[in-house]
Motif scaffolding. Sequence first.
Motif, PDB file in Angstrom:
ATOM      1  N   MET A 297     -11.756  44.226  98.428  1.00 31.29           N
ATOM      2  CA  MET A 297     -12.137  43.601  99.690  1.00 31.29           C
ATOM      3  C   MET A 297     -12.317  44.692 100.732  1.00 31.29           C
ATOM      4  O   MET A 297     -11.365  45.376 101.106  1.00 31.29           O
ATOM      5  N   GLY A 298     -13.546  44.866 101.152  1.00 32.13           N
ATOM      6  CA  GLY A 298     -13.841  45.924 102.117  1.00 32.13           C
ATOM      7  C   GLY A 298     -13.421  45.525 103.516  1.00 32.13           C
ATOM      8  O   GLY A 298     -12.887  44.444 103.738  1.00 32.13           O
ATOM      9  N   ALA A 299     -13.691  46.392 104.460  1.00 33.57           N
ATOM     10  CA  ALA A 299     -13.437  46.085 105.856  1.00 33.57           C
ATOM     11  C   ALA A 299     -14.780  45.799 106.513  1.00 33.57           C
ATOM     12  O   ALA A 299     -15.835  46.062 105.940  1.00 33.57           O
TER      13      ALA A 299
ATOM     14  N   GLU B 202     -10.628  49.990 110.083  1.00 32.64           N
ATOM     15  CA  GLU B 202      -9.968  49.116 109.123  1.00 32.64           C
ATOM     16  C   GLU B 202     -10.176  49.689 107.725  1.00 32.64           C
ATOM     17  O   GLU B 202     -11.191  50.325 107.467  1.00 32.64           O
ATOM     18  N   LYS B 203      -9.234  49.426 106.829  1.00 30.92           N
ATOM     19  CA  LYS B 203      -9.330  50.004 105.492  1.00 30.92           C
ATOM     20  C   LYS B 203      -9.824  48.996 104.459  1.00 30.92           C
ATOM     21  O   LYS B 203      -9.700  47.788 104.652  1.00 30.92           O
TER      22      LYS B 203
ATOM     23  N   TYR C  26      -9.940  28.469 105.089  1.00 34.69           N
ATOM     24  CA  TYR C  26     -10.424  28.414 106.463  1.00 34.69           C
ATOM     25  C   TYR C  26     -11.340  29.602 106.762  1.00 34.69           C
ATOM     26  O   TYR C  26     -11.042  30.735 106.409  1.00 34.69           O
ATOM     27  N   ASP C  27     -12.449  29.336 107.411  1.00 35.05           N
ATOM     28  CA  ASP C  27     -13.389  30.414 107.721  1.00 35.05           C
ATOM     29  C   ASP C  27     -13.603  30.505 109.228  1.00 35.05           C
ATOM     30  O   ASP C  27     -14.318  29.686 109.807  1.00 35.05           O
ATOM     31  N   PRO C  28     -12.989  31.500 109.882  1.00 32.77           N
ATOM     32  CA  PRO C  28     -13.116  31.568 111.344  1.00 32.77           C
ATOM     33  C   PRO C  28     -14.542  31.882 111.805  1.00 32.77           C
ATOM     34  O   PRO C  28     -14.854  31.725 112.979  1.00 32.77           O
TER      35      PRO C  28
ATOM     36  N   HIS D 135     -12.801  39.063 109.980  1.00 36.23           N
ATOM     37  CA  HIS D 135     -12.564  39.440 108.585  1.00 36.23           C
ATOM     38  C   HIS D 135     -11.079  39.731 108.347  1.00 36.23           C
ATOM     39  O   HIS D 135     -10.510  39.333 107.329  1.00 36.23           O
ATOM     40  N   GLU D 136     -10.454  40.400 109.323  1.00 34.10           N
ATOM     41  CA  GLU D 136      -9.010  40.662 109.213  1.00 34.10           C
ATOM     42  C   GLU D 136      -8.233  39.351 109.145  1.00 34.10           C
ATOM     43  O   GLU D 136      -7.316  39.213 108.344  1.00 34.10           O
ATOM     44  N   ILE D 137      -8.604  38.418 110.010  1.00 36.36           N
ATOM     45  CA  ILE D 137      -7.923  37.115 110.010  1.00 36.36           C
ATOM     46  C   ILE D 137      -8.084  36.463 108.643  1.00 36.36           C
ATOM     47  O   ILE D 137      -7.139  35.974 108.043  1.00 36.36           O
ATOM     48  N   ASN D 138      -9.317  36.505 108.166  1.00 35.14           N
ATOM     49  CA  ASN D 138      -9.605  35.905 106.876  1.00 35.14           C
ATOM     50  C   ASN D 138      -8.769  36.545 105.775  1.00 35.14           C
ATOM     51  O   ASN D 138      -8.222  35.855 104.909  1.00 35.14           O
TER      52      ASN D 138
END
Length: 702
Positions: free
Chosen positions: A468-470, A475-476, A143-145, A116-119
């Motif tokens: 956008m949540g974590a 993570e925030k 892109y969706d990892p 999610h962080e990457i995204n």
Amino acid sequence: MRLFLSAFLCASLFAATICSRENAMLSVAIDDQALPRMKGATEKLDKELIAKYGEGQRARVERGLRQVAEFWRAEDGDAAVFEEFVRANFAGDQATLDTMFNRYQRLLEQLYGHMHEINREFRQQADLDAGPVLPFDEVFAGYDPLAHVVDDFFNNKLAFVVLLNFPQTTLEERLEQGPSWTRRQWAEVRLAQVFSKRIPAAVNLDVARAASEADSYISQYNIWMFHLTDQNGQRLFPPKLRLLSHWNLRDEIKADYADAQHGLAKQRTIQQVMERIITQTIPEVAINNATVDWNPWTNEVKAAAEKDSDAAPSTQMRITNAAEPSTRYAMLLKTYQAARKVDPYSPTAPTLIARRFDEDREIPEQRVRAMLEQVVTSPLVPKVAKLIETRLGRPLEPFDIWYDGFRSRGAYTEAQLDAIVSKRYPTAEAYKKDIPNILVKLGFTPEKAQYLTDNIVVDSARGSGHAMGAAMRGEKAHLRTRVESTGMNYKGFNIAVHEMGHNVEETFSLNEVDYTLLQGVPNTAFTEALAMVLQGHDLEVLGLAAPDARSDALKTLNDFWNTYEISGVALVDMSVWHWMYDHPNATPEQLRDATVEIAKQIWNKYYAPVFGKKDVVLLAVYSHMIDSFLYLPDYPIGHLIGFQVEEQMKKAGAIGPEFERMTKMGSVTPDMWMIHATGKPVGAEALLTATEHALAQVGAQK
Ligand SMILES: [Zn+2]
């Protein structure tokens, strides 16, 4: 809104993987040949494992073997590989099972959290107000990892470890037994749901292709309004006005209530257009074409007598009123045919209808149907209809399902509000600094307000704003808000409070829920309902007077009428999907005729008695019906849930502590969540009661 990355299509993190898979694409090619003969191997292992771990493990052994065999394919290995896998991975005692559960929970949180962080980072340039977006930025954003994660987990057999040890459930089981499960059992159920389907890549690709084809058909379906004429051949609309079906057409009907002179003629003409789209009697040349004039009453088309665009008539175009050849229904049929290919790979929800209701919504279809029918047959409908007639000064016409006249004018003009807000929040930073105060005004204790503030990052949005949540603790949540160079305006502030509502929910439902496998809320209707509660109190946050009882009542009547309209639309969507499943070999023309018939039947049953006109097809106009795979019931359910949450907040008298109490529950079934939150399952009563009070309030003052 809340921005969901592709893996976050549903509110619950892990359930999300399941629904996103229907839209996922491109994974390793899997050849889907018949299963190896596992029967002998399972019988042998059954005896062996029970002998080893005791009679007490019989039910778990049998269930685990059945679940693994169900998903095992030839390329996963022969009977010897299967046996070896089961022996090595069955957790036959509680200590091993606990270790396995805890490790999966922790590692999946890490996986989804970091992906999610990457995204979020990859989308940064597209989402934030940070200069031009270059073509490669869009590729990063798309892109969706996580796209291949479930495939990978089947290939390396981590998915099979889960299937061997944790229970797959049907919605029926979750509803019947769920209330007596422990929280740990619930978390195990959510863990197993991540791997409840194993869809071959080719099937996913077909679904994605049908969805994108239907989407592109819908997104280009414009009507050039200047080129429409009324019965007398008169133009009603200004040049260059191009409206997308059905959204813009419907919104134009709503806006036309303010046009005392031509509004009614415009609304009647738009109704004609909508009906011709639904029945597919619309001339093909009249779609997205500014070079012909079209009279939707007589259905006559001719070369445009006046020009309002640069488009030149195509040399091949023949100006005839030959109808669009049922393309609308051909598109819908393709989405059905693609969705049906998923069925054999989804044992606990073997139709798209079941996947929508049993997995995405987790409310059985019959219950949803009953709730919608409760709204459309409510004795309040004719009363509100009567009030609308009085306000309009004429009998209702079918397009009045989109009546928009209940909006009240507030005590402050938009310009006054803009001035107040821009002075207070000249920058995003100023808003960020004020978050603790805002939260205290909303009833959170100073300590909670500070804790929440510490968990929210404020960014400048490129668009109007989103949240956008974590997906992992530590993570925030991110609040994306738009601030003009002249400071924040009222609209921006109103949206920021809504998005902050998402962030507050995201923070509690991730950090305070007891198992991270249960993070989130039951579905998107809940996220939106919770965000709207805070948004509805934005004036008080500014220190201005709250809306008075009358404007509150008008807002309720507006919501009730919208719910009445969209409930019928949802019932049509549901019946059409059943019809397609009952007629798998239908042609587009047959589907067209069936849809028109279904729309009429539902109209005649629930709307004709109120509108005094039969056989209206308007309920079938929504574009979502064509490209969104039975999505429409989410709208009325969202209205009902919103009212329940809102009423509970009113009853409790304070938002802060209630908000926290509700959102700590995490992602269980909607009914369990709602019973914990309000004492009652999901239902229409809160809306109907509020409407009754609103009717008394407005009626008394009329
Ligand atoms: Zn939202």
